[in-house]
Design a protein around this motif. Structure first.
Motif, PDB file in Angstrom:
ATOM      1  N   VAL A  72      66.551 -61.324  39.620  1.00 18.57           N
ATOM      2  CA  VAL A  72      67.080 -60.615  38.446  1.00 18.57           C
ATOM      3  C   VAL A  72      67.620 -59.247  38.854  1.00 18.57           C
ATOM      4  O   VAL A  72      68.728 -58.869  38.450  1.00 18.57           O
ATOM      5  CB  VAL A  72      66.012 -60.480  37.340  1.00 18.57           C
ATOM      6  N   TRP A  73      66.852 -58.517  39.665  1.00 15.93           N
ATOM      7  CA  TRP A  73      67.300 -57.184  40.044  1.00 15.93           C
ATOM      8  C   TRP A  73      68.582 -57.216  40.854  1.00 15.93           C
ATOM      9  O   TRP A  73      69.453 -56.361  40.683  1.00 15.93           O
ATOM     10  CB  TRP A  73      66.194 -56.413  40.783  1.00 15.93           C
ATOM     11  N   THR A  74      68.732 -58.205  41.706  1.00 17.61           N
ATOM     12  CA  THR A  74      69.976 -58.312  42.477  1.00 17.61           C
ATOM     13  C   THR A  74      71.160 -58.509  41.540  1.00 17.61           C
ATOM     14  O   THR A  74      72.196 -57.838  41.677  1.00 17.61           O
ATOM     15  CB  THR A  74      69.886 -59.467  43.497  1.00 17.61           C
ATOM     16  N   ILE A  75      71.005 -59.389  40.572  1.00 19.02           N
ATOM     17  CA  ILE A  75      72.081 -59.622  39.601  1.00 19.02           C
ATOM     18  C   ILE A  75      72.370 -58.351  38.807  1.00 19.02           C
ATOM     19  O   ILE A  75      73.531 -57.972  38.604  1.00 19.02           O
ATOM     20  CB  ILE A  75      71.720 -60.799  38.667  1.00 19.02           C
ATOM     21  N   LEU A  76      71.315 -57.668  38.365  1.00 14.67           N
ATOM     22  CA  LEU A  76      71.499 -56.445  37.579  1.00 14.67           C
ATOM     23  C   LEU A  76      72.179 -55.354  38.397  1.00 14.67           C
ATOM     24  O   LEU A  76      73.057 -54.655  37.893  1.00 14.67           O
ATOM     25  CB  LEU A  76      70.160 -55.950  37.038  1.00 14.67           C
ATOM     26  N   TYR A  77      71.782 -55.204  39.649  1.00 18.98           N
ATOM     27  CA  TYR A  77      72.410 -54.187  40.504  1.00 18.98           C
ATOM     28  C   TYR A  77      73.891 -54.503  40.730  1.00 18.98           C
ATOM     29  O   TYR A  77      74.720 -53.587  40.745  1.00 18.98           O
ATOM     30  CB  TYR A  77      71.676 -54.065  41.840  1.00 18.98           C
ATOM     31  N   ILE A  78      74.216 -55.760  40.887  1.00 23.73           N
ATOM     32  CA  ILE A  78      75.630 -56.133  41.049  1.00 23.73           C
ATOM     33  C   ILE A  78      76.402 -55.816  39.773  1.00 23.73           C
ATOM     34  O   ILE A  78      77.505 -55.250  39.826  1.00 23.73           O
ATOM     35  CB  ILE A  78      75.761 -57.619  41.446  1.00 23.73           C
ATOM     36  N   CYS A  79      75.823 -56.155  38.623  1.00 24.24           N
ATOM     37  CA  CYS A  79      76.478 -55.833  37.342  1.00 24.24           C
ATOM     38  C   CYS A  79      76.671 -54.332  37.183  1.00 24.24           C
ATOM     39  O   CYS A  79      77.739 -53.872  36.750  1.00 24.24           O
ATOM     40  CB  CYS A  79      75.664 -56.384  36.169  1.00 24.24           C
ATOM     41  N   MET A  80      75.641 -53.544  37.545  1.00 22.07           N
ATOM     42  CA  MET A  80      75.746 -52.087  37.468  1.00 22.07           C
ATOM     43  C   MET A  80      76.872 -51.583  38.361  1.00 22.07           C
ATOM     44  O   MET A  80      77.641 -50.706  37.967  1.00 22.07           O
ATOM     45  CB  MET A  80      74.450 -51.428  37.938  1.00 22.07           C
ATOM     46  N   GLY A  81      76.931 -52.119  39.559  1.00 19.72           N
ATOM     47  CA  GLY A  81      77.961 -51.695  40.499  1.00 19.72           C
ATOM     48  C   GLY A  81      79.357 -51.994  39.992  1.00 19.72           C
ATOM     49  O   GLY A  81      80.256 -51.153  40.083  1.00 19.72           O
ATOM     50  N   ILE A  82      79.538 -53.181  39.441  1.00 23.04           N
ATOM     51  CA  ILE A  82      80.844 -53.544  38.885  1.00 23.04           C
ATOM     52  C   ILE A  82      81.185 -52.627  37.712  1.00 23.04           C
ATOM     53  O   ILE A  82      82.316 -52.158  37.575  1.00 23.04           O
ATOM     54  CB  ILE A  82      80.876 -55.023  38.469  1.00 23.04           C
ATOM     55  N   ALA A  83      80.184 -52.373  36.865  1.00 25.25           N
ATOM     56  CA  ALA A  83      80.405 -51.479  35.714  1.00 25.25           C
ATOM     57  C   ALA A  83      80.831 -50.089  36.178  1.00 25.25           C
ATOM     58  O   ALA A  83      81.774 -49.509  35.631  1.00 25.25           O
ATOM     59  CB  ALA A  83      79.137 -51.398  34.864  1.00 25.25           C
ATOM     60  N   SER A  84      80.159 -49.567  37.189  1.00 28.82           N
ATOM     61  CA  SER A  84      80.519 -48.231  37.674  1.00 28.82           C
ATOM     62  C   SER A  84      81.923 -48.225  38.274  1.00 28.82           C
ATOM     63  O   SER A  84      82.663 -47.259  38.111  1.00 28.82           O
ATOM     64  CB  SER A  84      79.493 -47.718  38.688  1.00 28.82           C
ATOM     65  N   TYR A  85      82.290 -49.314  38.924  1.00 23.79           N
ATOM     66  CA  TYR A  85      83.640 -49.438  39.475  1.00 23.79           C
ATOM     67  C   TYR A  85      84.679 -49.414  38.353  1.00 23.79           C
ATOM     68  O   TYR A  85      85.698 -48.725  38.458  1.00 23.79           O
ATOM     69  CB  TYR A  85      83.767 -50.722  40.286  1.00 23.79           C
ATOM     70  N   LEU A  86      84.422 -50.158  37.284  1.00 26.39           N
ATOM     71  CA  LEU A  86      85.359 -50.200  36.154  1.00 26.39           C
ATOM     72  C   LEU A  86      85.541 -48.815  35.539  1.00 26.39           C
ATOM     73  O   LEU A  86      86.654 -48.440  35.165  1.00 26.39           O
ATOM     74  CB  LEU A  86      84.877 -51.198  35.094  1.00 26.39           C
ATOM     75  N   VAL A  87      84.466 -48.066  35.462  1.00 28.28           N
ATOM     76  CA  VAL A  87      84.550 -46.706  34.926  1.00 28.28           C
ATOM     77  C   VAL A  87      85.304 -45.812  35.911  1.00 28.28           C
ATOM     78  O   VAL A  87      86.211 -45.075  35.521  1.00 28.28           O
ATOM     79  CB  VAL A  87      83.140 -46.140  34.625  1.00 28.28           C
ATOM     80  N   TYR A  88      84.936 -45.887  37.175  1.00 24.78           N
ATOM     81  CA  TYR A  88      85.561 -45.058  38.205  1.00 24.78           C
ATOM     82  C   TYR A  88      87.069 -45.294  38.286  1.00 24.78           C
ATOM     83  O   TYR A  88      87.849 -44.355  38.428  1.00 24.78           O
ATOM     84  CB  TYR A  88      84.902 -45.356  39.553  1.00 24.78           C
ATOM     85  N   GLU A  89      87.483 -46.530  38.151  1.00 23.66           N
ATOM     86  CA  GLU A  89      88.897 -46.888  38.286  1.00 23.66           C
ATOM     87  C   GLU A  89      89.677 -46.808  36.971  1.00 23.66           C
ATOM     88  O   GLU A  89      90.875 -47.056  36.951  1.00 23.66           O
ATOM     89  CB  GLU A  89      89.028 -48.306  38.854  1.00 23.66           C
ATOM     90  N   SER A  90      89.003 -46.471  35.890  1.00 20.84           N
ATOM     91  CA  SER A  90      89.673 -46.434  34.587  1.00 20.84           C
ATOM     92  C   SER A  90      90.660 -45.272  34.510  1.00 20.84           C
ATOM     93  O   SER A  90      90.641 -44.356  35.326  1.00 20.84           O
ATOM     94  CB  SER A  90      88.643 -46.314  33.470  1.00 20.84           C
ATOM     95  N   TYR A 148      79.416 -53.623  28.445  1.00 16.57           N
ATOM     96  CA  TYR A 148      78.758 -54.932  28.304  1.00 16.57           C
ATOM     97  C   TYR A 148      77.953 -55.298  29.543  1.00 16.57           C
ATOM     98  O   TYR A 148      76.883 -55.915  29.436  1.00 16.57           O
ATOM     99  CB  TYR A 148      79.776 -56.033  28.017  1.00 16.57           C
ATOM    100  N   LEU A 149      78.430 -54.911  30.706  1.00 14.47           N
ATOM    101  CA  LEU A 149      77.716 -55.216  31.946  1.00 14.47           C
ATOM    102  C   LEU A 149      76.378 -54.476  32.050  1.00 14.47           C
ATOM    103  O   LEU A 149      75.499 -54.878  32.822  1.00 14.47           O
ATOM    104  CB  LEU A 149      78.588 -54.886  33.165  1.00 14.47           C
ATOM    105  N   MET A 150      76.200 -53.436  31.270  1.00 15.64           N
ATOM    106  CA  MET A 150      74.943 -52.681  31.287  1.00 15.64           C
ATOM    107  C   MET A 150      73.899 -53.259  30.318  1.00 15.64           C
ATOM    108  O   MET A 150      72.715 -52.931  30.421  1.00 15.64           O
ATOM    109  CB  MET A 150      75.209 -51.217  30.944  1.00 15.64           C
ATOM    110  N   ILE A 151      74.311 -54.102  29.393  1.00 15.70           N
ATOM    111  CA  ILE A 151      73.383 -54.626  28.387  1.00 15.70           C
ATOM    112  C   ILE A 151      72.250 -55.463  28.990  1.00 15.70           C
ATOM    113  O   ILE A 151      71.089 -55.284  28.608  1.00 15.70           O
ATOM    114  CB  ILE A 151      74.146 -55.383  27.277  1.00 15.70           C
ATOM    115  N   PRO A 152      72.522 -56.378  29.933  1.00 20.16           N
ATOM    116  CA  PRO A 152      71.387 -57.120  30.513  1.00 20.16           C
ATOM    117  C   PRO A 152      70.355 -56.202  31.174  1.00 20.16           C
ATOM    118  O   PRO A 152      69.140 -56.449  31.083  1.00 20.16           O
ATOM    119  CB  PRO A 152      72.044 -58.041  31.549  1.00 20.16           C
ATOM    120  N   TYR A 153      70.808 -55.141  31.789  1.00 20.63           N
ATOM    121  CA  TYR A 153      69.924 -54.156  32.412  1.00 20.63           C
ATOM    122  C   TYR A 153      69.062 -53.479  31.348  1.00 20.63           C
ATOM    123  O   TYR A 153      67.845 -53.332  31.519  1.00 20.63           O
ATOM    124  CB  TYR A 153      70.806 -53.158  33.159  1.00 20.63           C
ATOM    125  N   LEU A 154      69.665 -53.110  30.254  1.00 16.49           N
ATOM    126  CA  LEU A 154      68.943 -52.483  29.155  1.00 16.49           C
ATOM    127  C   LEU A 154      67.859 -53.428  28.619  1.00 16.49           C
ATOM    128  O   LEU A 154      66.711 -53.020  28.379  1.00 16.49           O
ATOM    129  CB  LEU A 154      69.928 -52.097  28.050  1.00 16.49           C
TER     130      LEU A 154
END
Length: 157
Positions: A52-70, A134-140
């Motif tokens: 679960v944590w691996t999946i969540l960390y990947i989702c977090m990373g993708i989310a941060s990328y989307l914000v960084y590149e926005s 949305y990618l942060m919701i599973p983490y929450l």
């Protein structure tokens, strides 16, 4: 996607994964003691946590990328990414407080603060990129479940 964007995405995913790997390495010795504790109902099997944590960390990373590149304002991106970094800091140290220190009540309070930091991060991400939010919701949700588990372990031990 060009090489530069792929490189940024990989870095963004690597950051939370490294946080997880380092905290895991630092708590590895404490896991045997953890499994000897009384566990609350609904405690998942131990093998599920790293998955679960691996999946969540990947989702977090993708989310941060989307914000960084926005194309959002730099100030908004900076605030969102600062919150993101702060919640990663809290994530990392919760593991040490809970597993190594076995300060279960303090870890519970720390985890509740982490949950709010994730909420604020998700809201800031949503304002910049809906998919990032949305990618942060599973983490929450997972951290809400972790609060339940932490609370149960505190009460039972």
């Amino acid at each position: 996607m060009n090489k530069e964007k792929i490189k940024k995405l990989v870095i963004c995913i690597a950051i939370p994964l490294l946080v997880g790997i380092v905290s895991s390495l630092l708590t590895n010795q404490a896991m045997e003691q953890f499994y000897q504790l009384n566990q609350p109902a609904l405690s998942p099997p131990g093998w599920l946590f790293p998955v679960v944590w691996t999946i969540l960390y990947i989702c977090m990373g993708i989310a941060s990328y989307l914000v960084y590149e926005s194309d959002a304002e730099e100030a908004d991106k900076g605030k969102a990414l600062l919150l993101y970094g702060l919640q990663l800091f809290f994530n990392f140290f919760w593991t040490l407080i809970f597993f190594n220190g076995q300060f279960f009540l303090f870890a519970l309070i720390w985890l509740i603060v982490l949950w709010f930091l994730i909420l604020f991060t998700a809201k800031a991400f949503f304002a910049i990129s809906k998919p990032a939010g949305y990618l942060m919701i599973p983490y929450l949700i997972w951290v809400a479940f972790a609060i339940y588990l932490n609370w149960g372990i505190y009460l039972l031990n």
